[in-house]
Enzyme design. Structure first.
Site, short mmCIF file in Angstrom:
data_model
loop_
_atom_site.label_atom_id
_atom_site.label_comp_id
_atom_site.label_asym_id
_atom_site.label_seq_id
_atom_site.Cartn_x
_atom_site.Cartn_y
_atom_site.Cartn_z
N SER A 269 42.29 40.42 32.99
CA SER A 269 41.01 39.73 32.86
C SER A 269 41.00 38.83 31.64
CB SER A 269 39.86 40.75 32.76
OG SER A 269 38.63 40.07 32.59
N LYS B 40 40.02 47.25 37.24
CA LYS B 40 39.74 45.81 37.19
C LYS B 40 38.65 45.42 38.19
CE LYS B 40 40.37 41.38 36.26
NZ LYS B 40 39.82 40.65 37.41
N HIS C 21 35.43 46.43 36.68
CA HIS C 21 35.16 45.46 35.61
C HIS C 21 34.47 44.24 36.20
CE1 HIS C 21 36.25 41.62 33.72
NE2 HIS C 21 36.25 42.25 32.55
N ASN C 22 34.99 43.73 37.30
CA ASN C 22 34.41 42.54 37.92
C ASN C 22 33.02 42.82 38.49
OD1 ASN C 22 36.93 41.52 37.29
ND2 ASN C 22 37.16 40.45 39.23
#
Length: 478
Positions: A131, A185, A188-189
């Site tokens: 990221s 991830k 996270h998004n």
């Protein structure tokens, strides 16, 4: 003369892959580079060859041969079929113990499938969430690798050397086996979706209160010096300050108001449904994007449906700004709480052993959701087991101090007809989990009435059913 043996290789040299290769070279690693279209490889070396040592290859076979053992190869191509195609090309060229890394936004179930397949071939497969966008890839991203511990022993030091650094610590750590890295991830998004929705709602309320875009930009700049200090708050001020050269209007006012998405937010919600984890704030942000893009419905209802005129009355401008700030902070906390709980539950389900404090720690720099708040979150999880972030001492106190402003802001916006689905959803979750008793008791009674789904009782163990269509007596079913 023989070519130098590269420490690590990158195949797929679009902007993200190219910048990642340059980052590796800048940190002293000899980097093998390859792209399906060789002209792109040549362009990278021609333009940036002075930044370090690159070993270009035209064929995938030469690319594999240029790497030292164990080979460490990062694939930076589109998720899905293109990634599988590159793996199919590479696998026959590799030897036992070699490491293949997928640095794209792959679905974690695809990563689990690929890891199992390559493990059977004696190869290590690492799904690494990366990221930070194009700039982060070049200057230091947050990296979330999964895969075997053995692969991280060989790969980790290289990734840590190129990751963002905060307080002397690399924003990179092993997340767990198979799909753990890509799952982290993905979430996270999902949190990123929610964060941007809250920011957009804050802007909308302030705009409806009569503040110009440049004034709101100044508000965000001020916020970025305090508890809301974050990358997204910083760039919000930049976007709101931008003036459109063609019209002289604020750029934000000439951008089409339909937000797009690439799928990771949707995946987060889908995975949460499968795990039975409520991520209502993230889901609401995904649906808000969908609603913004549903132009047929918006066109049919605009100016037709009754409602207030979106004018937010302002008796005390500074109080309004402070209320928006407190609603934004509180809602962000709820989104983090839901996302981190989703990671914890997935870790239990898949037996990954993800450390939540470590997740928050490596999100402090490099990534899109990097924020001052993450240091506080990481410290709270490191201090002990938390059933939810919301009960962490410093977080709980912060929510208590801000909730009057949070409620006041939502009521004000709703009365004025300004939609705040993100803020409202976050507060709804907060009130749900803190309630002494929920109306779910009635839901369960209804389910038993029409479907004999049974219910539990508060005064004794077991499952029970009321004979609704007979004499309405109660029977114990287990």
């Amino acid at each position: 003369m023989s070519r130098p043996q590269a420490h690590i290789g990158v195949t797929g040299l679009a902007v993200m892959g190219s910048n990642l290769a340059r980052n590796l070279a800048r940190h002293g690693h000899t980097v093998a580079v390859h792209n399906r279209t060789h002209a792109r490889t040549e362009a990278l070396v021609a333009e940036h060859g002075a930044e370090g040592t690159f070993v270009p290859s035209e064929s995938i076979a030469d690319f594999a041969a240029s790497l030292e053992r164990p080979r460490r190869i990062i694939i930076m191509v589109k998720a899905g079929g293109p990634t599988d195609a590159v793996i199919d090309e590479l696998a026959p060229l590799l030897e036992e113990g070699d490491i293949v890394v997928d640095g794209g936004n792959a679905h974690f179930e695809d990563t689990r499938r690929r890891e199992a397949r390559l493990r059977d071939l004696g190869l290590h497969f690492v799904g690494a969430g990366i990221s930070g966008g194009e700039v982060g890839a070049l200057e230091g991203p947050s990296i979330m690798p999964g895969g075997s511990k053995e692969s991280y022993a060989a790969l980790g030091p290289i990734l840590e050397s190129i990751a963002a650094q905060v307080d002397g610590e690399a924003c990179c750590a092993w997340m767990g086996p198979d799909g753990a890295g890509h799952f982290v991830k993905m979430v996270h998004n999902g949190i990123e979706y929610a964060d941007m929705q809250f920011i957009a709602e804050a802007y909308d309320v302030l705009s409806a209160a009569g503040l110009a875009a440049a004034e709101i930009a100044d508000v965000f700049r001020t916020w970025n010096t305090g508890e809301l200090d974050s990358f997204l708050i910083e760039i919000t001020a930049e976007v709101l300050s931008q003036v459109d050269a063609a019209t002289g209007s604020p750029l934000v006012e000439v951008i089409v108001d339909a937000a797009e998405q690439k799928g990771t937010g949707r995946w987060t919600v889908q995975a949460a449904l499968e795990l039975g984890v409520p991520v209502s704030t993230i889901a609401e942000s995904v649906f808000a994007r969908s609603a913004s893009g549903d132009l047929a419905v918006r066109e049919a209802t605009r100016g037709v449906l009754a409602g207030p005129d979106r004018t937010v009355p302002v008796d005390d401008r500074q109080r309004l700004v402070d209320d928006v700030r407190d609603a934004l902070w509180s809602s962000k906390v709820v989104a983090y709480a839901q996302g981190l709980e989703q990671i914890r539950r997935a870790s239990e389900h898949y037996d990954w052993g993800v450390d939540i404090a470590t997740v928050a720690r490596i999100w402090r720099g490099g990534c899109i959701i990097r924020a001052r708040l993450l240091t506080q979150i990481s410290n709270e999880y490191a201090a002990g087991q938390l059933a939810t972030l919301l009960v962490a001492p410093s977080i709980m106190g912060g929510l208590a101090d801000r909730q009057d402003a949070w409620r006041r802001l939502i009521a004000l916006a709703t009365t004025a007809g300004v939609p705040v689905p993100g803020f409202s959803s976050a507060l709804g979750y907060y009130d749900t989990v803190r309630a002494q008793r929920l109306p779910a008791a009635l839901v369960q009674g209804l389910r038993d009435n029409f479907g004999a789904h049974t219910y539990g009782r508060i005064d004794r163990e077991g499952s029970f059913h009321t004979l609704w269509s007979q004499d309405r007596s109660e029977v114990q079913t287990s």
